[in-house]
Design an enzyme around this catalytic site. Structure first.
Site, PDB file in Angstrom:
ATOM      1  N   VAL A  43      -8.020 -33.654   6.019  1.00 42.98           N
ATOM      2  CA  VAL A  43      -7.971 -33.401   7.465  1.00 42.98           C
ATOM      3  C   VAL A  43      -8.642 -32.058   7.735  1.00 42.98           C
ATOM      4  O   VAL A  43      -8.779 -31.233   6.824  1.00 42.98           O
ATOM      5  CB  VAL A  43      -6.515 -33.392   7.995  1.00 42.98           C
ATOM      6  CG1 VAL A  43      -5.898 -34.790   7.907  1.00 42.98           C
ATOM      7  CG2 VAL A  43      -5.644 -32.399   7.253  1.00 42.98           C
ATOM      8  N   ALA A  45      -9.575 -28.292   8.440  1.00 43.49           N
ATOM      9  CA  ALA A  45      -8.872 -27.077   8.013  1.00 43.49           C
ATOM     10  C   ALA A  45      -8.101 -26.468   9.178  1.00 43.49           C
ATOM     11  O   ALA A  45      -8.421 -26.694  10.345  1.00 43.49           O
ATOM     12  CB  ALA A  45      -9.882 -26.068   7.480  1.00 43.49           C
ATOM     13  N   ASN A  71     -11.687 -28.355   3.647  1.00 42.51           N
ATOM     14  CA  ASN A  71     -12.276 -27.020   3.449  1.00 42.51           C
ATOM     15  C   ASN A  71     -11.318 -25.958   3.980  1.00 42.51           C
ATOM     16  O   ASN A  71     -11.641 -25.237   4.926  1.00 42.51           O
ATOM     17  CB  ASN A  71     -13.611 -26.918   4.185  1.00 42.51           C
ATOM     18  CG  ASN A  71     -14.748 -27.541   3.398  1.00 42.51           C
ATOM     19  OD1 ASN A  71     -14.716 -27.590   2.171  1.00 42.51           O
ATOM     20  ND2 ASN A  71     -15.756 -28.022   4.104  1.00 42.51           N
ATOM     21  N   SER A  97     -16.872 -31.933  -2.420  1.00 42.92           N
ATOM     22  CA  SER A  97     -18.206 -31.856  -1.831  1.00 42.92           C
ATOM     23  C   SER A  97     -18.967 -33.152  -2.027  1.00 42.92           C
ATOM     24  O   SER A  97     -18.874 -33.778  -3.078  1.00 42.92           O
ATOM     25  CB  SER A  97     -19.010 -30.707  -2.454  1.00 42.92           C
ATOM     26  OG  SER A  97     -20.320 -30.714  -1.911  1.00 42.92           O
ATOM     27  N   GLY A  98     -19.730 -33.512  -1.025  1.00 42.83           N
ATOM     28  CA  GLY A  98     -20.578 -34.689  -1.153  1.00 42.83           C
ATOM     29  C   GLY A  98     -20.724 -35.474   0.138  1.00 42.83           C
ATOM     30  O   GLY A  98     -21.501 -36.413   0.207  1.00 42.83           O
ATOM     31  N   GLY A  99     -19.973 -35.077   1.146  1.00 41.79           N
ATOM     32  CA  GLY A  99     -20.117 -35.732   2.444  1.00 41.79           C
ATOM     33  C   GLY A  99     -19.714 -37.193   2.384  1.00 41.79           C
ATOM     34  O   GLY A  99     -19.043 -37.632   1.452  1.00 41.79           O
ATOM     35  N   LYS A 151     -14.882 -23.827  -3.709  1.00 43.58           N
ATOM     36  CA  LYS A 151     -15.564 -24.634  -2.682  1.00 43.58           C
ATOM     37  C   LYS A 151     -16.139 -23.746  -1.581  1.00 43.58           C
ATOM     38  O   LYS A 151     -17.233 -23.993  -1.071  1.00 43.58           O
ATOM     39  CB  LYS A 151     -14.608 -25.669  -2.077  1.00 43.58           C
ATOM     40  CG  LYS A 151     -15.234 -26.505  -0.949  1.00 43.58           C
ATOM     41  CD  LYS A 151     -16.325 -27.428  -1.462  1.00 43.58           C
ATOM     42  CE  LYS A 151     -17.353 -27.881  -0.438  1.00 43.58           C
ATOM     43  NZ  LYS A 151     -16.924 -28.457   0.793  1.00 43.58           N
ATOM     44  N   HIS A 154     -19.252 -22.332  -2.926  1.00 49.27           N
ATOM     45  CA  HIS A 154     -20.226 -23.438  -2.945  1.00 49.27           C
ATOM     46  C   HIS A 154     -20.899 -23.551  -1.573  1.00 49.27           C
ATOM     47  O   HIS A 154     -22.118 -23.649  -1.455  1.00 49.27           O
ATOM     48  CB  HIS A 154     -19.501 -24.747  -3.292  1.00 49.27           C
ATOM     49  CG  HIS A 154     -20.280 -26.004  -3.002  1.00 49.27           C
ATOM     50  ND1 HIS A 154     -20.471 -26.491  -1.721  1.00 49.27           N
ATOM     51  CD2 HIS A 154     -20.933 -26.875  -3.819  1.00 49.27           C
ATOM     52  CE1 HIS A 154     -21.200 -27.592  -1.767  1.00 49.27           C
ATOM     53  NE2 HIS A 154     -21.491 -27.847  -3.034  1.00 49.27           N
ATOM     54  N   ASN A 155     -20.082 -23.505  -0.526  1.00 48.16           N
ATOM     55  CA  ASN A 155     -20.639 -23.642   0.817  1.00 48.16           C
ATOM     56  C   ASN A 155     -21.487 -22.436   1.213  1.00 48.16           C
ATOM     57  O   ASN A 155     -22.489 -22.580   1.918  1.00 48.16           O
ATOM     58  CB  ASN A 155     -19.521 -23.856   1.834  1.00 48.16           C
ATOM     59  CG  ASN A 155     -19.025 -25.290   1.824  1.00 48.16           C
ATOM     60  OD1 ASN A 155     -19.189 -26.002   0.838  1.00 48.16           O
ATOM     61  ND2 ASN A 155     -18.405 -25.723   2.902  1.00 48.16           N
ATOM     62  N   GLU A 158     -24.694 -23.036  -0.249  1.00 54.59           N
ATOM     63  CA  GLU A 158     -25.312 -24.113   0.556  1.00 54.59           C
ATOM     64  C   GLU A 158     -25.985 -23.529   1.816  1.00 54.59           C
ATOM     65  O   GLU A 158     -27.147 -23.838   2.107  1.00 54.59           O
ATOM     66  CB  GLU A 158     -24.209 -25.109   0.933  1.00 54.59           C
ATOM     67  CG  GLU A 158     -24.606 -26.220   1.890  1.00 54.59           C
ATOM     68  CD  GLU A 158     -23.394 -27.105   2.276  1.00 54.59           C
ATOM     69  OE1 GLU A 158     -22.641 -27.523   1.372  1.00 54.59           O
ATOM     70  OE2 GLU A 158     -23.206 -27.367   3.469  1.00 54.59           O
ATOM     71  N   TYR A 159     -25.276 -22.684   2.528  1.00 55.76           N
ATOM     72  CA  TYR A 159     -25.852 -22.050   3.736  1.00 55.76           C
ATOM     73  C   TYR A 159     -27.138 -21.296   3.376  1.00 55.76           C
ATOM     74  O   TYR A 159     -28.134 -21.358   4.076  1.00 55.76           O
ATOM     75  CB  TYR A 159     -24.879 -21.028   4.330  1.00 55.76           C
ATOM     76  CG  TYR A 159     -23.816 -21.538   5.274  1.00 55.76           C
ATOM     77  CD1 TYR A 159     -22.975 -22.583   4.931  1.00 55.76           C
ATOM     78  CD2 TYR A 159     -23.620 -20.926   6.510  1.00 55.76           C
ATOM     79  CE1 TYR A 159     -21.966 -22.997   5.791  1.00 55.76           C
ATOM     80  CE2 TYR A 159     -22.615 -21.346   7.375  1.00 55.76           C
ATOM     81  CZ  TYR A 159     -21.787 -22.382   7.004  1.00 55.76           C
ATOM     82  OH  TYR A 159     -20.795 -22.783   7.863  1.00 55.76           O
ATOM     83  N   LYS A 229     -19.016 -24.645  10.649  1.00 57.39           N
ATOM     84  CA  LYS A 229     -17.563 -24.869  10.620  1.00 57.39           C
ATOM     85  C   LYS A 229     -16.826 -23.647  10.084  1.00 57.39           C
ATOM     86  O   LYS A 229     -15.616 -23.557  10.198  1.00 57.39           O
ATOM     87  CB  LYS A 229     -17.243 -26.103   9.783  1.00 57.39           C
ATOM     88  CG  LYS A 229     -17.733 -27.387  10.446  1.00 57.39           C
ATOM     89  CD  LYS A 229     -17.206 -28.609   9.722  1.00 57.39           C
ATOM     90  CE  LYS A 229     -18.142 -29.788   9.888  1.00 57.39           C
ATOM     91  NZ  LYS A 229     -18.981 -29.987   8.704  1.00 57.39           N
ATOM     92  N   ARG A 256     -27.711 -18.325  11.541  1.00 54.01           N
ATOM     93  CA  ARG A 256     -27.122 -19.413  12.346  1.00 54.01           C
ATOM     94  C   ARG A 256     -26.616 -18.846  13.666  1.00 54.01           C
ATOM     95  O   ARG A 256     -26.759 -19.467  14.717  1.00 54.01           O
ATOM     96  CB  ARG A 256     -25.965 -20.060  11.589  1.00 54.01           C
ATOM     97  CG  ARG A 256     -26.446 -20.932  10.460  1.00 54.01           C
ATOM     98  CD  ARG A 256     -25.492 -22.071  10.254  1.00 54.01           C
ATOM     99  NE  ARG A 256     -25.718 -22.698   8.968  1.00 54.01           N
ATOM    100  CZ  ARG A 256     -24.998 -23.700   8.502  1.00 54.01           C
ATOM    101  NH1 ARG A 256     -23.978 -24.166   9.206  1.00 54.01           N
ATOM    102  NH2 ARG A 256     -25.264 -24.237   7.331  1.00 54.01           N
TER     103      ARG A 256
END
Ligand code: 6PG
Length: 410
Positions: A43, A45, A71, A97-99, A151, A154-155, A158-159, A229, A256
């Protein structure tokens, strides 16, 4: 789902031969599970996680395992672990992770916390995780909220990589005049070389995607304003609080934010004039420079993220196994790339390496591409193209590789 029709439709959508049961109340759900129960929540965060815990809590018993696969901020996870500990319920923070594709075909899974709880769920998680050469992309990430911490970083990575990819796109599109088909070709080619990765792969693909409404290319219909997010921001916030240097991730978060000032940017364009200058140099040469810039930049993003994990692991007493982190990032997750195979070997050999840039094999990769990266960035800067991410990566490298910095003057 509280809606009967939706629960029923979920059951109907299940792959034939598998069993999926839709339930409409927390009571029916909890009653349907064998004890010790093992429940995974996915669900959003924040408050929704606490609401679900509150709803389930009176129905749970000693030894049950509650997993938060969203997350969540790691400090929330620490709080929840302690709150539920008193009630003898294992709360596990787990990055996933993986959408939506990963959900169907196998994500990368980053669990942390109670070791017994991990052992109880390990066979199930290994079964559903992505596999790389038969090895599941799931491993124990360490104590406490380590799963969510890993995680989060990781994000952040990713950014940062997405920011740098977007910079190479702008230069090739506006500076070299490449159209969407040519951009697709460039990124597809990069994806067959050292830069092979999920993010480069989907970048190549997006240039071909059609827009249903206009029939044109989707990329040209998308507004240049990005929301977030929050996980990238959390990475930067935590890095600032703890004095970890991750400037490419910081810049990616700021860019961003700057993207949202669309109307101000348009005013500024009016003041300073058309920013799209043609880059007067052989196209292939510039493309090669940008590829090398993205290659070195990506290595540096991983290096910053991993160095942050190493420091946080000690500071927050998480015992994060760095080799396992890069091992499970090799498949299923958004930042998967062939580079991680090399990093896995490196951390297996030197688990205490303070920074990937100190490894000899990484140094060789950087030395081979560095001069070309510099030329690419210099060319972009001269023509007026923003390369904040790539430049931050280079700036970090040039500072990190220096025994002496001018901070004595500061
Ligand atoms: C993943 C992704 C996923 C999502 C993030 C970032 O690993 O599957 O990281 O978690 O992309 O929530 O989203 P924003 O870019 O919107 O912050």
């Amino acid at each position: 789902d509280m809606d009967d029709a939706k629960a029923l439709s979920l059951e109907k959508e299940a792959t034939p031969g598998t069993t999926v049961k839709g339930v409409t109340t927390a009571e029916a759900f909890i009653a349907s599970l064998k004890r010790p129960r093992c429940i995974m929540m996915l669900v959003p965060a924040g408050k929704p996680v606490d609401s679900v815990i509150e709803e389930f809590l009176p129905l749970l018993g000693e030894g049950d395992i509650l997993i938060d696969g969203g997350n969540s901020h790691y400090t929330d996870t620490i709080r929840r672990i302690h709150d539920l500990e008193d009630k003898h319920i294992h709360f596990m923070g787990m990055g996933v992770s993986g959408g939506e594709k990963g959900a169907r075909t196998g994500p990368s899974i980053m669990p942390g916390g109670d070791v017994d709880a991990w052992k109880a769920v390990q066979p199930m998680l290994e079964a559903v995780a992505a596999k790389v050469q038969g090895v599941p992309c799931v491993a124990y990430m360490g104590k406490g909220a380590a799963g969510h911490y890993v995680k989060m970083v990781h994000n952040g990575i990713e950014y940062a990589i997405m920011q740098m990819i977007s910079e190479t796109y702008l230069i090739m599109h506006k500076g070299l005049g490449l159209d969407n088909d040519q951009l697709n070709e460039v990124y597809s080619k990069w994806n067959q070389e050292e830069l092979e990765s999920y993010l480069v792969e989907i970048t190549a693909r997006i240039f071909k995607r059609r827009d249903d409404k206009t029939g044109g290319r989707l990329i040209d219909m998308i507004l240049d304003e990005a929301g977030a997010k929050g996980t990238g921001k959390w990475t930067s916030q935590d890095a600032m609080d703890q004095h970890y240097a991750i400037p490419v991730i910081d810049i990616a978060v700021s860019m961003r934010d700057l993207s949202e000032y669309k109307s101000e940017r348009e005013l500024a364009e009016g003041v300073y004039g058309d920013p799209d200058k043609h880059i007067d140099a052989p196209t292939e040469k510039v493309i090669a420079e940008l590829k090398n810039a993205l290659l070195v930049g990506s290595i540096i993003c991983y290096a910053q993220g991993m160095s942050m994990l190493r420091k946080a692991s000690a500071d927050l007493n998480m015992d994060i196994p760095l080799a396992e982190v890069v091992k499970i990032w090799r498949g299923g997750c958004i930042i998967r790339s062939v580079m991680l195979d090399k990093f896995y070997d490196i951390y297996l050999k030197s688990p205490e390496l303070p920074n990937l840039l100190l490894d000899e094999a990484v140094a060789q990769m950087i030395k081979g591409a560095e001069a070309s990266m510099r030329r690419g960035i210099a060319r972009a800067v001269e023509a007026g193209y923003p390369v904040s991410g790539l430049n931050a990566a280079l700036g970090y490298f040039d500072s990190y590789r220096r025994g002496h910095l001018p901070i004595n003057l500061i």
